[in-house]
Write a protein that holds these residues in place. Structure first.
Motif, PDB file in Angstrom:
ATOM      1  N   ALA A 135     -23.434  19.857  -1.562  1.00 32.20           N
ATOM      2  CA  ALA A 135     -23.101  19.913  -2.989  1.00 32.20           C
ATOM      3  C   ALA A 135     -22.567  18.570  -3.466  1.00 32.20           C
ATOM      4  N   LYS A 136     -21.677  17.972  -2.679  1.00 28.74           N
ATOM      5  CA  LYS A 136     -21.120  16.666  -3.067  1.00 28.74           C
ATOM      6  C   LYS A 136     -22.206  15.588  -3.087  1.00 28.74           C
ATOM      7  N   LYS A 137     -23.127  15.649  -2.143  1.00 24.38           N
ATOM      8  CA  LYS A 137     -24.234  14.687  -2.109  1.00 24.38           C
ATOM      9  C   LYS A 137     -25.138  14.869  -3.333  1.00 24.38           C
ATOM     10  N   PHE A 138     -25.436  16.123  -3.696  1.00 25.00           N
ATOM     11  CA  PHE A 138     -26.244  16.437  -4.869  1.00 25.00           C
ATOM     12  C   PHE A 138     -25.596  15.871  -6.136  1.00 25.00           C
ATOM     13  N   LEU A 139     -24.301  16.080  -6.291  1.00 30.72           N
ATOM     14  CA  LEU A 139     -23.584  15.561  -7.463  1.00 30.72           C
ATOM     15  C   LEU A 139     -23.605  14.035  -7.494  1.00 30.72           C
ATOM     16  N   ARG A 140     -23.466  13.425  -6.343  1.00 28.49           N
ATOM     17  CA  ARG A 140     -23.454  11.959  -6.253  1.00 28.49           C
ATOM     18  C   ARG A 140     -24.832  11.390  -6.578  1.00 28.49           C
ATOM     19  N   GLU A 141     -25.891  11.968  -5.988  1.00 28.15           N
ATOM     20  CA  GLU A 141     -27.224  11.398  -6.139  1.00 28.15           C
ATOM     21  C   GLU A 141     -27.898  11.761  -7.461  1.00 28.15           C
ATOM     22  N   LYS A 142     -27.702  12.972  -7.944  1.00 28.01           N
ATOM     23  CA  LYS A 142     -28.381  13.392  -9.176  1.00 28.01           C
ATOM     24  C   LYS A 142     -27.585  13.063 -10.429  1.00 28.01           C
TER      25      LYS A 142
ATOM     26  N   ASN B  83     -24.536  11.006 -10.403  1.00 25.64           N
ATOM     27  CA  ASN B  83     -23.707   9.813 -10.242  1.00 25.64           C
ATOM     28  C   ASN B  83     -22.207  10.136 -10.325  1.00 25.64           C
ATOM     29  N   LEU B  84     -21.811  11.255  -9.705  1.00 30.71           N
ATOM     30  CA  LEU B  84     -20.408  11.675  -9.656  1.00 30.71           C
ATOM     31  C   LEU B  84     -19.936  11.629  -8.201  1.00 30.71           C
ATOM     32  N   LEU B  85     -19.014  10.742  -7.946  1.00 36.26           N
ATOM     33  CA  LEU B  85     -18.483  10.577  -6.593  1.00 36.26           C
ATOM     34  C   LEU B  85     -17.126  11.263  -6.499  1.00 36.26           C
ATOM     35  N   ILE B  86     -16.984  12.155  -5.523  1.00 35.16           N
ATOM     36  CA  ILE B  86     -15.736  12.881  -5.304  1.00 35.16           C
ATOM     37  C   ILE B  86     -15.017  12.301  -4.101  1.00 35.16           C
ATOM     38  N   VAL B  87     -13.736  12.020  -4.273  1.00 31.59           N
ATOM     39  CA  VAL B  87     -12.877  11.572  -3.176  1.00 31.59           C
ATOM     40  C   VAL B  87     -11.670  12.501  -3.134  1.00 31.59           C
ATOM     41  N   ILE B  88     -11.379  13.035  -1.958  1.00 33.60           N
ATOM     42  CA  ILE B  88     -10.210  13.885  -1.766  1.00 33.60           C
ATOM     43  C   ILE B  88      -9.160  13.058  -1.048  1.00 33.60           C
ATOM     44  N   ASP B  89      -7.922  13.134  -1.510  1.00 39.73           N
ATOM     45  CA  ASP B  89      -6.861  12.306  -0.941  1.00 39.73           C
ATOM     46  C   ASP B  89      -5.600  13.142  -0.750  1.00 39.73           C
ATOM     47  N   LYS B  90      -4.773  12.710   0.169  1.00 36.59           N
ATOM     48  CA  LYS B  90      -3.485  13.359   0.415  1.00 36.59           C
ATOM     49  C   LYS B  90      -2.405  12.558  -0.302  1.00 36.59           C
ATOM     50  N   TYR B  91      -1.560  13.267  -1.027  1.00 36.42           N
ATOM     51  CA  TYR B  91      -0.475  12.643  -1.770  1.00 36.42           C
ATOM     52  C   TYR B  91       0.840  12.929  -1.057  1.00 36.42           C
ATOM     53  N   GLU B  92       1.698  11.938  -1.018  1.00 37.31           N
ATOM     54  CA  GLU B  92       2.990  12.096  -0.346  1.00 37.31           C
ATOM     55  C   GLU B  92       4.025  12.778  -1.238  1.00 37.31           C
TER      56      GLU B  92
ATOM     57  N   ARG C 245     -15.850  21.955  -9.267  1.00 43.14           N
ATOM     58  CA  ARG C 245     -15.786  22.672 -10.558  1.00 43.14           C
ATOM     59  C   ARG C 245     -15.638  21.690 -11.723  1.00 43.14           C
ATOM     60  N   GLU C 246     -14.791  20.683 -11.528  1.00 44.17           N
ATOM     61  CA  GLU C 246     -14.585  19.675 -12.579  1.00 44.17           C
ATOM     62  C   GLU C 246     -15.861  18.874 -12.824  1.00 44.17           C
ATOM     63  N   CYS C 247     -16.597  18.556 -11.788  1.00 44.17           N
ATOM     64  CA  CYS C 247     -17.872  17.848 -11.946  1.00 44.17           C
ATOM     65  C   CYS C 247     -18.844  18.675 -12.775  1.00 44.17           C
ATOM     66  N   ILE C 248     -18.882  19.969 -12.527  1.00 39.93           N
ATOM     67  CA  ILE C 248     -19.759  20.839 -13.305  1.00 39.93           C
ATOM     68  C   ILE C 248     -19.366  20.805 -14.780  1.00 39.93           C
ATOM     69  N   LYS C 249     -18.069  20.819 -15.076  1.00 39.73           N
ATOM     70  CA  LYS C 249     -17.606  20.714 -16.462  1.00 39.73           C
ATOM     71  C   LYS C 249     -18.053  19.394 -17.085  1.00 39.73           C
ATOM     72  N   ILE C 250     -17.921  18.309 -16.330  1.00 43.52           N
ATOM     73  CA  ILE C 250     -18.332  16.989 -16.820  1.00 43.52           C
ATOM     74  C   ILE C 250     -19.823  16.996 -17.148  1.00 43.52           C
ATOM     75  N   ILE C 251     -20.628  17.546 -16.260  1.00 43.58           N
ATOM     76  CA  ILE C 251     -22.087  17.594 -16.472  1.00 43.58           C
ATOM     77  C   ILE C 251     -22.421  18.420 -17.715  1.00 43.58           C
ATOM     78  N   LYS C 252     -21.807  19.586 -17.832  1.00 44.35           N
ATOM     79  CA  LYS C 252     -22.078  20.441 -18.993  1.00 44.35           C
ATOM     80  C   LYS C 252     -21.645  19.789 -20.296  1.00 44.35           C
ATOM     81  N   ASN C 253     -20.515  19.091 -20.293  1.00 45.06           N
ATOM     82  CA  ASN C 253     -20.077  18.368 -21.497  1.00 45.06           C
ATOM     83  C   ASN C 253     -21.085  17.290 -21.879  1.00 45.06           C
ATOM     84  N   GLU C 254     -21.588  16.577 -20.884  1.00 46.46           N
ATOM     85  CA  GLU C 254     -22.601  15.533 -21.162  1.00 46.46           C
ATOM     86  C   GLU C 254     -23.893  16.142 -21.687  1.00 46.46           C
ATOM     87  N   GLN C 255     -24.276  17.275 -21.123  1.00 44.22           N
ATOM     88  CA  GLN C 255     -25.498  17.936 -21.583  1.00 44.22           C
ATOM     89  C   GLN C 255     -25.360  18.435 -23.017  1.00 44.22           C
TER      90      GLN C 255
END
Length: 120
Positions: free
Chosen positions: A56-63, A65-74, A106-116
């Motif tokens: 799913a993340k690869k699909f969002l990135r390639e189709k 252009n949405l790159l997801i990065v998960i990070d740990k916050y202190e 989920r947020e990427c899907i919202k971004i895509i739908k807003n753009e559409q």
């Protein structure tokens, strides 16, 4: 094994976004999850394909252009996500890595739908 795949609601969203890549899992006869190593045949009706979260993340990135990065916050001790696109989207406060990952999708899907909607 099911935890490595998108849940039903996100799988249906991906179907609407045009995801049709090869998968080893699907929801059939509604919301019944099944891993199938052979081609999709049998008595059950395939509702939608179920991508692995990494697919799913690869699909969002390639189709889209949405790159997801998960990070740990202190501070606070939590996980968060960053979405790189034309804008920069960030959110944190999730107790688990996997929770942040699904919320980012989920947020990427919202971004895509807003753009559409803008192009209508």
């Amino acid at each position: 094994m099911e935890k490595y795949f998108l849940p039903y609601d996100l799988s249906m969203e991906f179907k609407e976004l045009g995801f049709d890549e090869e998968c080893i899992a699907g929801y059939y006869n509604g919301t019944n999850f099944k891993i199938e190593t052979a081609p999709w045949v049998g008595w059950y009706k395939l509702t939608c394909l179920v991508p692995l979260i990494s697919q799913a993340k690869k699909f969002l990135r390639e189709k889209y252009n949405l790159l997801i990065v998960i990070d740990k916050y202190e501070n606070p001790n939590s996980y968060g996500y960053l979405i790189y696109d034309e804008n920069f989207t960030e959110n944190c406060g999730y107790k688990a890595y996997e929770e942040a990952e699904l919320e980012a999708i989920r947020e990427c899907i919202k971004i895509i739908k807003n753009e559409q909607e803008k192009t209508l």
